[in-house]
Write a protein that holds these residues in place. Sequence first.
Motif, short mmCIF file in Angstrom:
data_model
loop_
_atom_site.label_atom_id
_atom_site.label_comp_id
_atom_site.label_asym_id
_atom_site.label_seq_id
_atom_site.Cartn_x
_atom_site.Cartn_y
_atom_site.Cartn_z
N LEU A 35 0.90 -1.12 0.15
CA LEU A 35 0.15 0.00 -0.03
C LEU A 35 0.72 1.48 -0.17
CD1 LEU A 35 -3.11 1.06 0.61
CD2 LEU A 35 -3.12 0.97 2.58
N ALA A 39 0.59 3.55 -2.96
CA ALA A 39 -0.58 4.60 -3.05
C ALA A 39 0.47 5.80 -1.83
CB ALA A 39 -1.41 4.05 -1.78
N THR A 42 1.24 9.52 -3.46
CA THR A 42 -0.34 10.69 -3.10
C THR A 42 0.18 10.85 -2.25
OG1 THR A 42 -1.54 9.15 -2.45
CG2 THR A 42 -1.94 8.51 -4.44
N GLU A 52 -4.27 10.23 -8.44
CA GLU A 52 -4.48 10.52 -7.49
C GLU A 52 -5.37 8.86 -6.53
OE1 GLU A 52 -4.79 13.01 -2.71
OE2 GLU A 52 -3.99 13.39 -5.03
N ARG A 53 -7.17 8.95 -7.16
CA ARG A 53 -7.97 8.67 -6.87
C ARG A 53 -7.72 7.03 -6.96
NH1 ARG A 53 -11.83 11.14 -9.26
NH2 ARG A 53 -11.14 13.26 -8.87
N THR A 54 -6.90 7.49 -8.39
CA THR A 54 -6.61 5.63 -8.79
C THR A 54 -5.30 5.04 -8.40
OG1 THR A 54 -6.96 5.97 -11.39
CG2 THR A 54 -6.35 4.40 -10.98
N ARG A 56 -4.75 5.08 -4.94
CA ARG A 56 -5.30 4.90 -3.76
C ARG A 56 -6.03 3.75 -3.52
NH1 ARG A 56 -6.61 10.34 -0.91
NH2 ARG A 56 -4.30 10.70 -0.85
N VAL A 57 -6.62 3.26 -4.74
CA VAL A 57 -7.55 2.77 -5.52
C VAL A 57 -6.97 0.82 -5.82
CG1 VAL A 57 -9.54 1.42 -6.38
CG2 VAL A 57 -9.62 3.37 -5.60
N VAL A 58 -6.11 1.64 -6.49
CA VAL A 58 -5.10 -0.19 -6.61
C VAL A 58 -4.00 -0.44 -5.72
CG1 VAL A 58 -3.28 -0.69 -8.21
CG2 VAL A 58 -5.39 0.70 -9.03
N VAL A 60 -5.30 -0.59 -2.15
CA VAL A 60 -5.91 -0.79 -1.53
C VAL A 60 -6.31 -2.02 -2.20
CG1 VAL A 60 -8.74 -1.33 -0.63
CG2 VAL A 60 -6.70 0.84 -0.54
N VAL A 61 -6.38 -2.59 -3.61
CA VAL A 61 -7.01 -3.43 -3.75
C VAL A 61 -5.82 -4.94 -4.08
CG1 VAL A 61 -7.11 -5.01 -6.13
CG2 VAL A 61 -8.77 -2.88 -5.60
#
Length: 94
Positions: A35, A39, A42, A52-54, A56-58, A60-61
């Motif tokens: 993580l 992330a 960012t 930035e959102r991408t 963070r999502v990647v 977390v996944v």
Amino acid sequence: MTMYGGRRSQAERDAVTVEIGYALCSAVFAAVVVLGAVAGPTLLFELPGVLERTLRVVGVVLAAVVFLARVVSVLVRFQRPAQPSQPGRTSPDS
């Protein structure tokens, strides 16, 4: 763990507890590293909102996938019985 479905001894129950704890702690560490690697930028840099959102999502996944993979791999490796010894053999090449 007993061979024929009998009750487990206290030592066997303790070994399972320790192995589960190790699996969870090492999985949390690996997930946090992934993580942070994905992330983390960012937090350090000004990035466009979508990127930035991408990230963070990647992050977390991927962290969730690494967590599950680590827990499963440690517990499956622990479950495998040790290879039986071969009496009478004194060296690997005999």
